[in-house]
Design a protein around this motif. Sequence first.
Motif, PDB file in Angstrom:
ATOM      1  N   UNK A  54       0.820  -1.130   0.001  1.00 33.23           N
ATOM      2  CA  UNK A  54       0.035   0.156   0.024  1.00 33.23           C
ATOM      3  C   UNK A  54       0.843   1.189  -0.015  1.00 33.23           C
ATOM      4  N   UNK A  55       2.171   1.107   0.648  1.00 33.59           N
ATOM      5  CA  UNK A  55       2.880   2.303   0.556  1.00 33.59           C
ATOM      6  C   UNK A  55       4.070   2.093  -0.342  1.00 33.59           C
ATOM      7  N   UNK A  56       4.295   1.197  -0.916  1.00 27.14           N
ATOM      8  CA  UNK A  56       5.360   1.029  -1.857  1.00 27.14           C
ATOM      9  C   UNK A  56       6.610   0.884  -1.344  1.00 27.14           C
ATOM     10  N   UNK A  57       6.711  -0.050  -0.211  1.00 26.28           N
ATOM     11  CA  UNK A  57       7.984  -0.052   0.509  1.00 26.28           C
ATOM     12  C   UNK A  57       8.238  -1.492   1.048  1.00 26.28           C
ATOM     13  N   UNK A  58       9.648  -1.812   1.326  1.00 26.23           N
ATOM     14  CA  UNK A  58       9.851  -2.769   2.157  1.00 26.23           C
ATOM     15  C   UNK A  58      10.754  -2.637   3.343  1.00 26.23           C
ATOM     16  N   UNK A 132       2.953  -6.787   5.176  1.00 30.45           N
ATOM     17  CA  UNK A 132       2.963  -6.413   6.524  1.00 30.45           C
ATOM     18  C   UNK A 132       1.396  -5.896   6.738  1.00 30.45           C
ATOM     19  N   UNK A 133       0.936  -6.018   8.016  1.00 29.02           N
ATOM     20  CA  UNK A 133      -0.475  -5.467   7.911  1.00 29.02           C
ATOM     21  C   UNK A 133      -0.567  -4.118   8.298  1.00 29.02           C
ATOM     22  N   UNK A 134      -1.483  -3.524   8.027  1.00 26.32           N
ATOM     23  CA  UNK A 134      -1.731  -2.093   7.879  1.00 26.32           C
ATOM     24  C   UNK A 134      -1.182  -1.583   9.372  1.00 26.32           C
ATOM     25  N   UNK A 151      11.383   2.898   0.185  1.00 25.08           N
ATOM     26  CA  UNK A 151      10.605   2.899  -0.865  1.00 25.08           C
ATOM     27  C   UNK A 151      11.355   1.910  -1.974  1.00 25.08           C
ATOM     28  N   UNK A 152      10.443   1.105  -2.752  1.00 28.77           N
ATOM     29  CA  UNK A 152      10.895   0.131  -3.607  1.00 28.77           C
ATOM     30  C   UNK A 152      12.053   0.868  -4.711  1.00 28.77           C
ATOM     31  N   UNK A 168      11.864  -7.691  -7.171  1.00 27.54           N
ATOM     32  CA  UNK A 168      11.455  -7.639  -8.397  1.00 27.54           C
ATOM     33  C   UNK A 168      10.416  -8.857  -8.416  1.00 27.54           C
ATOM     34  N   UNK A 169      10.853  -9.940  -8.122  1.00 24.39           N
ATOM     35  CA  UNK A 169       9.822 -11.191  -7.830  1.00 24.39           C
ATOM     36  C   UNK A 169       8.844 -11.026  -7.066  1.00 24.39           C
ATOM     37  N   UNK A 170       8.850 -10.364  -6.103  1.00 24.20           N
ATOM     38  CA  UNK A 170       7.752 -10.277  -5.161  1.00 24.20           C
ATOM     39  C   UNK A 170       6.727  -9.077  -5.741  1.00 24.20           C
ATOM     40  N   UNK A 171       7.206  -8.059  -6.521  1.00 25.39           N
ATOM     41  CA  UNK A 171       6.455  -7.090  -6.903  1.00 25.39           C
ATOM     42  C   UNK A 171       5.700  -7.722  -8.377  1.00 25.39           C
ATOM     43  N   UNK A 172       6.428  -8.527  -8.721  1.00 19.28           N
ATOM     44  CA  UNK A 172       5.757  -9.243 -10.209  1.00 19.28           C
ATOM     45  C   UNK A 172       4.482 -10.030  -9.704  1.00 19.28           C
TER      46      UNK A 172
END
Length: 176
Positions: A54-58, A132-134, A151-152, A168-172
Amino acid sequence: MSLHEDAVLVLKRYEGQPELRDLYLEHLAAHPDGVYKPCTAGHVTGSALVVDPQRGRVLLTLHKKLGMWLQMGGHCEPGDTTLAEVALREAAEESGIASGLTLLPGGPVRLDRHPIPAPCNWHLDVQYAALAPAGAVAEISEESLDLRWFPYEEVAAVADTSVVLLLEAARARLGA
């Protein structure tokens, strides 16, 4: 089912990286203890990239021994029954996110084999992604020098290629 049997089953179902997958399966066929740290020929480990889509981060940990930004992960322990359990346990322990982490459906996202100092020689890492949960609040563990959300777009600047490929694999898989 034992952890060793689960690892074999998970790897047989994994459709990516066929050469590396076959190497893992050969290792497990040759080493009944191949999922545990005392196996000096190398051992299977489980890790999870904690993702907040949701926030585009890891969430990455600055590994205490290696001094590198990495995903959460570690060794299989005698009480573990599945590789997914190992990855989720390590993610929770190292992120400090006590509840609400869930593995991205579909099993492992990637495999990564990397050398480590003797006597272990190799980690055969089975990599998952954990959502991750909200409102997740991370808390640094004893195993880390630091813990930080990235951020990604910033991951490639701080982490090595294996983490970038995992992201990359997770985002795909997420369709992101």
